[in-house]
Write an enzyme that holds these catalytic residues in place. Structure first.
Site, PDB file in Angstrom:
ATOM      1  CE  LYS A 137      -9.929   3.423   7.067  1.00 45.51           C
ATOM      2  NZ  LYS A 137      -8.942   4.517   7.139  1.00 45.51           N
ATOM      3  CE1 TYR A 144      -2.997   3.192   0.932  1.00 43.38           C
ATOM      4  CE2 TYR A 144      -1.530   3.406   2.824  1.00 43.38           C
ATOM      5  CZ  TYR A 144      -2.510   3.925   2.000  1.00 43.38           C
ATOM      6  OH  TYR A 144      -3.000   5.186   2.237  1.00 43.38           O
TER       7      TYR A 144
END
Length: 308
Positions: free
Chosen positions: A177, A139
């Site tokens: 999330k 990421y």
């Protein structure tokens, strides 16, 4: 019109709220609502239209005309630092961003995008330059590589291109999330379940730059209104401990005591123990926003989370 990708997500929906507060409702939200629970982030907001992220990028690649666009806030990405499918991450975070960037450059549309402090990895200086960057996960690498790409095109860009390296963002509209939600969110849930708030062993030594999402949205709006270009840190400039977060949550509820739990093996060597944004460049660009401390931001967040 203003386009916000990831507009049903955490930071994106807060940018939509800030735009609403400015009287703007002509907003196209782009997102992936496969996780349908994210719709809740848009219920109290006003937008003009919604588009699925894959349909949107197909239109971008085809060069479709969306009419007059005042700005694009590109917040959409896979933000899970624990995701190791590199092919997926690079397609979703890097290739997608390049396509949208060039669409905006060709039409001189101001482009503001989400980078990340994950680009720094385990470095101890947080300055927006290549030598201080070294991501620890794919990421972070996807964000790092796009920053590098932007650095190459910036000198010849005829419209604003601006990236923000977000530090540890917390606040309203992050509930979807799951495990990637902020520590404040999880500690609040633990207290609501009648448990004590739990921190990893050694947390008193883990210092992070915790930045309130309302401040993050405000910095984005500032950059748009002032036609800012560049890559900037977006944090408070002050590292605080996880213990300080827990204490602020406990203070709101008036109960609870910190419990310590073992540090997970799978996070060892991939965990940033210290982050603190260097705001020299942001301040030099003219941003005078006063960022909330953990005590201030968590108090506001707890009031929002626990509203009746």
């Amino acid at each position: 019109m203003i386009i916000v990708t990831g507009g049903a997500g955490f930071i994106g929906s807060n940018i939509v709220k800030s735009l609403n507060d400015l009287g703007r409702k002509d907003i196209l939200v782009v997102d992936n609502l496969k996780d349908g629970t994210k719709f809740i982030n848009l219920v109290d907001l006003d937008i003009a239209d919604y588009c699925d992220k894959e349909d949107f990028i197909a239109q971008i690649i085809a060069g479709d005309d969306f009419g007059d666009i005042d700005a694009v806030f590109h917040e959409g990405a896979c933000s899970a630092t624990t995701e190791w499918d590199g092919k997926y991450i690079m397609h979703n975070n890097y290739e997608y961003s390049k396509e949208l960037l060039h669409y905006c450059l060709d039409r001189e549309i101001p482009f503001f995008y989400a980078s990340s402090a994950a680009t720094y990895g385990d470095k101890t200086e947080f300055v927006e330059e290549r030598q201080f960057e070294g991501p620890l996960n794919v990421y972070g690498y996807s964000k790092f590589l796009f920053d590098q790409y932007v650095r190459e095109i910036l000198p010849n860009a005829s419209s604003p291109v601006c990236g923000f390296k977000y530090f540890n963002v917390y606040g309203p509209r992050e509930q979807h999330k799951g495990s990637m939600s902020s520590v404040a969110f999880h500690l609040n849930n633990q207290i609501l379940k009648g448990e004590n708030p739990k921190l990893f062993a050694g947390s008193e030594h883990f210092l992070r730059d915790f930045v309130y999402v309302g401040d993050v949205a405000a910095v984005n709006i500032w950059a748009w209104q002032n036609k800012i270009s560049g890559i900037f840190n977006c944090g408070t400039g002050h590292a605080e401990s996880f213990k300080a977060v827990a204490e602020a949550v406990i203070k709101h509820h008036g109960k609870g005591a910190i419990e310590t739990i073992p540090f997970p093996d799978h996070l060892k060597s991939r965990y940033q123990e210290y982050t603190q944004a260097d705001l020299t460049k942001l301040r030099a660009a003219g941003c005078n926003l006063k960022f909330k401390s953990v005590a201030e931001g968590v108090a506001e967040y707890m009031a929002w989370l626990n509203r009746k």
